[in-house]
Design a protein around this motif. Sequence first.
Motif, PDB file in Angstrom:
ATOM      1  N   SER A 174      45.486  37.043  36.561  1.00 27.12           N
ATOM      2  CA  SER A 174      45.759  36.586  37.866  1.00 27.12           C
ATOM      3  C   SER A 174      46.133  38.006  39.135  1.00 27.12           C
ATOM      4  O   SER A 174      45.874  38.531  39.612  1.00 27.12           O
ATOM      5  N   GLU A 193      33.458  37.755  47.141  1.00 27.38           N
ATOM      6  CA  GLU A 193      34.632  38.343  46.906  1.00 27.38           C
ATOM      7  C   GLU A 193      35.086  40.007  46.268  1.00 27.38           C
ATOM      8  O   GLU A 193      35.823  40.199  46.339  1.00 27.38           O
ATOM      9  N   SER A 198      42.961  32.382  47.223  1.00 26.22           N
ATOM     10  CA  SER A 198      42.527  31.289  47.514  1.00 26.22           C
ATOM     11  C   SER A 198      40.886  31.080  48.153  1.00 26.22           C
ATOM     12  O   SER A 198      40.938  29.658  47.803  1.00 26.22           O
ATOM     13  N   THR A 199      40.004  31.634  46.747  1.00 25.69           N
ATOM     14  CA  THR A 199      39.009  32.231  47.222  1.00 25.69           C
ATOM     15  C   THR A 199      37.974  31.594  45.672  1.00 25.69           C
ATOM     16  O   THR A 199      38.856  31.168  44.803  1.00 25.69           O
ATOM     17  N   LYS A 200      37.243  30.938  45.892  1.00 27.98           N
ATOM     18  CA  LYS A 200      36.170  30.254  44.384  1.00 27.98           C
ATOM     19  C   LYS A 200      35.681  31.193  44.216  1.00 27.98           C
ATOM     20  O   LYS A 200      36.013  31.643  42.892  1.00 27.98           O
ATOM     21  N   ARG A 203      41.374  37.602  45.975  1.00 30.75           N
ATOM     22  CA  ARG A 203      41.937  36.813  47.228  1.00 30.75           C
ATOM     23  C   ARG A 203      42.032  35.305  45.880  1.00 30.75           C
ATOM     24  O   ARG A 203      41.130  34.910  45.849  1.00 30.75           O
ATOM     25  N   TYR A 232      37.462  33.898  42.971  1.00 32.11           N
ATOM     26  CA  TYR A 232      38.244  34.575  42.624  1.00 32.11           C
ATOM     27  C   TYR A 232      38.542  33.754  41.389  1.00 32.11           C
ATOM     28  O   TYR A 232      39.124  33.543  39.641  1.00 32.11           O
ATOM     29  N   GLN A 233      38.683  32.598  41.518  1.00 34.40           N
ATOM     30  CA  GLN A 233      38.309  31.602  40.794  1.00 34.40           C
ATOM     31  C   GLN A 233      37.779  30.964  39.368  1.00 34.40           C
ATOM     32  O   GLN A 233      38.095  30.895  38.481  1.00 34.40           O
ATOM     33  N   GLN A 289      44.409  40.342  42.332  1.00 31.71           N
ATOM     34  CA  GLN A 289      44.935  40.254  42.841  1.00 31.71           C
ATOM     35  C   GLN A 289      45.043  41.363  43.318  1.00 31.71           C
ATOM     36  O   GLN A 289      45.131  41.947  43.909  1.00 31.71           O
TER      37      GLN A 289
END
Length: 114
Positions: free
Chosen positions: A13, A70, A24-26, A22, A28-29, A17
Motif C-alpha cells: 500500500s 490507474e 479508492s480505485t479498483k 489512488r 489499485y485494489q 501510494q
Amino acid sequence: MNQHVDMLRGEVSLYLQSMGLRPSTKGYQYLCFALIQLLQGTPFQNTIWAVTAIHFDQALHNVLRCVRREIKHAFVENPERFADNQESSTPTEPPKNAEFLRLAQAMLTARYLI
C-alpha cells in the motif's frame, strides 16, 4: 501468517501510494492483491492477472483495463515517479501493466527484503 499478510499489505500500500496510485480505485485494489500474491510466492505467477480476475469475480479484460487506467492516471500526475534511477530522463509513457507489476515486485523485494 496473518501478521505477514498484514505487513505485506501495508508495504504494498505504501509503495503504490508513493507511485501516485489512488487507494479508492479498483485498479489499485487489483494491483495490491496481485503484488501480495506474488510476494508470497504464488505458484500462479504467469497467470496472476487471471487469478486476480477470478478472486474479484471480474472479467480479465476489466481487471487489466482498471489497472492500466490507474497506472496512466498516476503517470500523468507525475511522470518523474516512474523514472528509472539509472536514467536521467523522465519516461514519455507509462509502463505496461506487466512491467509495472514486475518493477513493483522487484522494488518491494529489494527495499523490504521480503
